[in-house]
Design a protein around this motif. Structure first.
Motif, PDB file in Angstrom:
ATOM      1  N   LEU A 301      33.799  11.921  21.404  1.00 52.18           N
ATOM      2  CA  LEU A 301      34.562  11.580  21.824  1.00 52.18           C
ATOM      3  C   LEU A 301      36.170  10.869  21.663  1.00 52.18           C
ATOM      4  O   LEU A 301      37.093  10.606  21.440  1.00 52.18           O
ATOM      5  N   SER A 302      34.925  10.275  22.932  1.00 49.81           N
ATOM      6  CA  SER A 302      36.225   8.746  22.952  1.00 49.81           C
ATOM      7  C   SER A 302      35.893   7.579  21.731  1.00 49.81           C
ATOM      8  O   SER A 302      37.055   7.178  21.173  1.00 49.81           O
ATOM      9  N   ALA A 303      35.015   8.095  20.088  1.00 50.06           N
ATOM     10  CA  ALA A 303      35.829   7.678  18.981  1.00 50.06           C
ATOM     11  C   ALA A 303      36.305   8.425  18.268  1.00 50.06           C
ATOM     12  O   ALA A 303      36.872   7.864  17.425  1.00 50.06           O
ATOM     13  N   GLU A 304      36.570   9.938  18.757  1.00 49.32           N
ATOM     14  CA  GLU A 304      37.588  10.301  17.657  1.00 49.32           C
ATOM     15  C   GLU A 304      38.898  10.565  18.309  1.00 49.32           C
ATOM     16  O   GLU A 304      39.847  10.559  17.877  1.00 49.32           O
ATOM     17  N   PHE A 305      38.681  10.089  20.179  1.00 49.24           N
ATOM     18  CA  PHE A 305      40.518  10.044  20.295  1.00 49.24           C
ATOM     19  C   PHE A 305      40.566   8.637  21.299  1.00 49.24           C
ATOM     20  O   PHE A 305      40.411   8.612  22.523  1.00 49.24           O
ATOM     21  N   PRO A 306      40.437   7.775  20.685  1.00 51.04           N
ATOM     22  CA  PRO A 306      40.268   6.150  20.435  1.00 51.04           C
ATOM     23  C   PRO A 306      41.449   5.828  22.347  1.00 51.04           C
ATOM     24  O   PRO A 306      41.763   4.602  22.771  1.00 51.04           O
ATOM     25  N   GLY A 307      42.432   6.362  21.962  1.00 54.80           N
ATOM     26  CA  GLY A 307      43.241   6.189  22.910  1.00 54.80           C
ATOM     27  C   GLY A 307      43.946   6.957  23.834  1.00 54.80           C
ATOM     28  O   GLY A 307      44.178   6.743  25.140  1.00 54.80           O
ATOM     29  N   ALA A 308      42.720   8.097  24.324  1.00 55.75           N
ATOM     30  CA  ALA A 308      42.598   8.436  25.500  1.00 55.75           C
ATOM     31  C   ALA A 308      41.552   8.442  26.210  1.00 55.75           C
ATOM     32  O   ALA A 308      40.784   7.359  26.194  1.00 55.75           O
ATOM     33  N   ASP A 309      42.242   8.852  27.540  1.00 60.84           N
ATOM     34  CA  ASP A 309      41.354   8.231  28.794  1.00 60.84           C
ATOM     35  C   ASP A 309      40.520   8.556  29.541  1.00 60.84           C
ATOM     36  O   ASP A 309      39.866   9.986  29.926  1.00 60.84           O
ATOM     37  N   LEU A 310      39.253   8.762  29.029  1.00 54.84           N
ATOM     38  CA  LEU A 310      37.993   9.583  29.137  1.00 54.84           C
ATOM     39  C   LEU A 310      37.074   8.162  29.694  1.00 54.84           C
ATOM     40  O   LEU A 310      36.345   7.587  29.489  1.00 54.84           O
ATOM     41  N   VAL A 311      36.559   8.971  31.560  1.00 60.08           N
ATOM     42  CA  VAL A 311      35.336   8.575  31.926  1.00 60.08           C
ATOM     43  C   VAL A 311      34.454   9.071  32.134  1.00 60.08           C
ATOM     44  O   VAL A 311      34.227  10.736  32.673  1.00 60.08           O
ATOM     45  N   TYR A 312      32.825   8.550  31.515  1.00 58.44           N
ATOM     46  CA  TYR A 312      31.422   9.610  32.178  1.00 58.44           C
ATOM     47  C   TYR A 312      30.781   9.879  33.012  1.00 58.44           C
ATOM     48  O   TYR A 312      30.826   8.074  33.930  1.00 58.44           O
ATOM     49  N   LEU A 313      30.606  10.327  33.863  1.00 56.43           N
ATOM     50  CA  LEU A 313      31.179  10.407  35.598  1.00 56.43           C
ATOM     51  C   LEU A 313      29.325  10.904  35.457  1.00 56.43           C
ATOM     52  O   LEU A 313      28.911  12.063  35.559  1.00 56.43           O
ATOM     53  N   ASN A 314      28.084   9.824  35.697  1.00 56.53           N
ATOM     54  CA  ASN A 314      26.624  10.226  35.988  1.00 56.53           C
ATOM     55  C   ASN A 314      26.637   9.888  37.308  1.00 56.53           C
ATOM     56  O   ASN A 314      26.404   9.631  37.904  1.00 56.53           O
ATOM     57  N   VAL A 315      25.855  11.586  37.655  1.00 56.10           N
ATOM     58  CA  VAL A 315      25.681  11.524  39.232  1.00 56.10           C
ATOM     59  C   VAL A 315      24.545  12.382  39.757  1.00 56.10           C
ATOM     60  O   VAL A 315      24.350  13.102  40.178  1.00 56.10           O
ATOM     61  N   GLN A 316      23.576  11.518  38.895  1.00 55.87           N
ATOM     62  CA  GLN A 316      22.452  12.513  38.980  1.00 55.87           C
ATOM     63  C   GLN A 316      21.551  12.160  39.725  1.00 55.87           C
ATOM     64  O   GLN A 316      20.657  11.863  40.387  1.00 55.87           O
ATOM     65  N   ARG A 317      21.762  10.678  40.539  1.00 58.25           N
ATOM     66  CA  ARG A 317      21.686  10.395  41.659  1.00 58.25           C
ATOM     67  C   ARG A 317      22.231  10.445  42.884  1.00 58.25           C
ATOM     68  O   ARG A 317      22.179   9.745  44.250  1.00 58.25           O
ATOM     69  N   ALA A 318      23.148  10.618  42.773  1.00 60.50           N
ATOM     70  CA  ALA A 318      24.311  11.785  44.013  1.00 60.50           C
ATOM     71  C   ALA A 318      23.450  12.373  45.303  1.00 60.50           C
ATOM     72  O   ALA A 318      24.126  11.557  46.284  1.00 60.50           O
ATOM     73  N   PHE A 319      22.497  12.513  44.715  1.00 56.89           N
ATOM     74  CA  PHE A 319      21.765  13.678  46.079  1.00 56.89           C
ATOM     75  C   PHE A 319      20.371  12.530  46.048  1.00 56.89           C
ATOM     76  O   PHE A 319      19.897  13.606  47.146  1.00 56.89           O
ATOM     77  N   ASP A 320      20.089  11.062  46.335  1.00 56.28           N
ATOM     78  CA  ASP A 320      18.915  10.935  46.451  1.00 56.28           C
ATOM     79  C   ASP A 320      18.576  11.003  47.970  1.00 56.28           C
ATOM     80  O   ASP A 320      19.688  10.946  48.543  1.00 56.28           O
ATOM     81  N   GLY A 321      17.931  11.661  48.367  1.00 57.56           N
ATOM     82  CA  GLY A 321      17.063  11.067  49.527  1.00 57.56           C
ATOM     83  C   GLY A 321      17.507  12.342  50.450  1.00 57.56           C
ATOM     84  O   GLY A 321      17.464  12.163  51.795  1.00 57.56           O
ATOM     85  N   ALA A 322      18.001  12.941  49.803  1.00 54.79           N
ATOM     86  CA  ALA A 322      18.760  13.680  50.623  1.00 54.79           C
ATOM     87  C   ALA A 322      18.406  15.946  49.481  1.00 54.79           C
ATOM     88  O   ALA A 322      19.296  16.532  50.019  1.00 54.79           O
ATOM     89  N   ARG A 323      17.928  16.106  48.997  1.00 50.96           N
ATOM     90  CA  ARG A 323      17.271  16.699  48.044  1.00 50.96           C
ATOM     91  C   ARG A 323      16.443  17.809  48.843  1.00 50.96           C
ATOM     92  O   ARG A 323      15.530  17.025  49.852  1.00 50.96           O
ATOM     93  N   LEU A 324      16.060  19.365  48.651  1.00 53.60           N
ATOM     94  CA  LEU A 324      15.464  20.245  49.567  1.00 53.60           C
ATOM     95  C   LEU A 324      14.441  19.841  49.355  1.00 53.60           C
ATOM     96  O   LEU A 324      13.638  19.053  48.423  1.00 53.60           O
ATOM     97  N   CYS A 325      13.408  20.135  50.307  1.00 55.32           N
ATOM     98  CA  CYS A 325      11.912  19.324  51.118  1.00 55.32           C
ATOM     99  C   CYS A 325      12.129  17.900  49.995  1.00 55.32           C
ATOM    100  O   CYS A 325      10.776  17.371  50.003  1.00 55.32           O
ATOM    101  N   GLU A 326      12.829  16.420  50.272  1.00 51.73           N
ATOM    102  CA  GLU A 326      12.614  15.790  49.807  1.00 51.73           C
ATOM    103  C   GLU A 326      11.831  15.048  51.564  1.00 51.73           C
ATOM    104  O   GLU A 326      11.010  14.163  51.304  1.00 51.73           O
ATOM    105  N   ASN A 327      12.668  15.681  52.242  1.00 50.46           N
ATOM    106  CA  ASN A 327      11.923  15.406  53.885  1.00 50.46           C
ATOM    107  C   ASN A 327      11.776  16.589  54.702  1.00 50.46           C
ATOM    108  O   ASN A 327      11.859  18.046  54.030  1.00 50.46           O
ATOM    109  N   THR A 328      11.225  16.459  55.806  1.00 50.17           N
ATOM    110  CA  THR A 328      10.953  17.420  56.592  1.00 50.17           C
ATOM    111  C   THR A 328      12.124  17.861  57.008  1.00 50.17           C
ATOM    112  O   THR A 328      13.377  17.974  57.115  1.00 50.17           O
ATOM    113  N   GLY A 329      12.260  19.495  58.017  1.00 49.99           N
ATOM    114  CA  GLY A 329      13.191  20.226  58.360  1.00 49.99           C
ATOM    115  C   GLY A 329      14.053  20.808  57.333  1.00 49.99           C
ATOM    116  O   GLY A 329      14.975  21.191  57.102  1.00 49.99           O
ATOM    117  N   SER A 330      13.860  20.760  55.509  1.00 47.13           N
ATOM    118  CA  SER A 330      14.229  21.398  54.652  1.00 47.13           C
ATOM    119  C   SER A 330      14.681  22.819  55.190  1.00 47.13           C
ATOM    120  O   SER A 330      13.828  23.752  55.182  1.00 47.13           O
TER     121      SER A 330
END
Length: 417
Positions: A301-330
């Protein structure tokens, strides 16, 4: 990004939904319109898992409050638009109003069509019709869109249910009991990546999602008062780690590679992660592929709409260290909701399966099938998780880059770069 720099601070307007007028009218003069940020898409944007759910206006213009646990899941309220959603927790200078139009379970179909006109859809107007209503009264400066995890080929809920059910079946029922009590085998092997979504399904989902996002950009160009807006394409984060913390590997001397391990099943359910360790890799391949889906749509879509203000936000590591069962006490201290079921539409979550037999387990699992609202919060960002995603959105709203990653460090700090 935001043009009204004279505004000292954002004014939070918690808008659960908006009524859709019979006919769209041109917006008022741009100078007189307050600025708005809008969220569209599915559960990871609507605020599923974060509580504090607001009433949602249905297709008939009626605001639906909580209808009771035994109500049809198609009720608009179960879109679960939360006051704690990332849109409402983000720091967005210059934004005067915020509208959460996303819906838990939302699919690409729901962008341009009323959700209730498809199977298992909720009784809400199309998200574009809701967006048009906002455009009549506000200058839309920011759009957060999370889309693709539910589509015509697969849904996040079905994927999560499949892998959790396999683990529960394996934990509580021996192989011979399937034949003795159920007349045949029931799947209990760990999930492989092909069980969650095939390459062909991912390709179809990518095309479907891209088409829906294309219609969103076209509509924004038609309705935005001044034609200036940033669209943030957010992907997804996995609520589970790459491996479970060692205290969740065994219980009563048994791990999940053998037949029947009820004590371990109860331990993992209580911690929020009823899943085979061998399924975790497949889950991360799946979530990574969802990221590829969103990235591909952004590139196209960035190629189809060259004047558009489009941002891809990758959040795949936003929960690093605080996922379910990653630490004790989950699940304490995690950023995601544990899998939680009810024994019928009671409103009371079952937090422990210890001591329950396979008949009780089956009854509890069936409640999720019959009354999906009793379990739909499972494996979603909780309020703290949505606060982190709000920080991710804050960075994406102001960055000069068009592709950014939001990463949580070992100390818990969030970086968007």
């Amino acid at each position: 990004m935001f043009r009204r720099t004279a505004i000292a601070a954002a004014i939070l307007l918690t808008a659960a939904s908006v009524s859709v007028p019979a006919a769209y009218a041109a917006p008022a003069q741009v100078a007189s319109l307050p600025t708005a940020a809008v969220a569209l898409g599915d559960s990871f944007v609507s605020g599923e898992g974060a509580g504090a759910y607001a009433p949602v206006v249905d297709v008939n213009g009626t605001a639906q409050n909580f209808p009771g646990w035994s109500a049809p899941n198609s009720n608009a309220y179960f879109c679960h638009r939360s006051a704690n959603a990332s849109l409402h927790q983000a720091n967005l200078p210059g934004i005067q109003a915020r509208f959460n139009l996303a819906c838990s379970g939302g699919r690409p179909y729901d962008i341009a069509s009323a959700s209730n006109t498809r199977d298992k859809g909720r009784t809400v107007a199309s998200q574009l019709d809701q967006l048009r209503a906002v455009g009549q009264t506000h200058d839309i400066d920011l759009v957060l869109i999370g889309l693709g995890s539910n589509n015509s080929s697969f849904t996040f809920g079905d994927v999560a249910t499949k892998c959790a059910n396999r683990f529960i079946a394996d934990a509580w029922t021996g192989w011979w009991e399937f034949w003795a009590y159920l007349g045949g085998p029931v799947e209990q092997a760990p999930c492989a990546s092909g069980d969650l979504a095939t390459d062909a399904q991912m390709a179809a989902a990518t095309a479907e999602t891209t088409n829906a996002l294309r219609s969103l950009l076209t509509t924004l160009a038609e309705i935005d008062a001044d034609g200036q807006h940033r669209v943030v394409f957010q992907d997804y984060t996995n609520p589970l780690p790459f491996d479970l913390q060692s205290s969740y590997h065994t219980a009563d001397g048994r791990d999940d590679s053998r037949d029947k391990f009820r004590d371990l099943g109860a331990v993992r359910y209580a911690a929020g992660c009823p899943i085979h360790r061998a399924s975790l890799s497949a889950g991360h391949i799946f979530s990574g592929n969802l990221g590829n889906l969103v990235r591909s749509a952004h590139t196209t879509l960035s190629a189809e709409f060259p004047g558009a203000d489009l941002v891809y936000l990758n959040v795949q590591r936003a929960f690093d260290g605080a996922r379910l069962c990653e630490n004790t006490g989950s699940p304490t201290g995690t950023l995601a909701t544990p899998i939680r079921l009810m024994d019928g539409p009671t409103g009371v979550f079952v937090t422990s399966l210890s001591g329950k037999d396979k008949i009780a387990i089956q009854r509890i699992a069936n409640a999720c099938v019959t009354y999906f609202q009793t379990c739909q919060e499972s494996w979603h960002p909780n309020a703290a998780g949505h606060a982190v995603l709000g920080q991710c959105l804050s960075g994406a709203a102001t960055t000069a880059n068009r592709t950014v990653a939001c990463v949580r460090s070992g100390t818990g700090s969030i970086t968007v770069s």
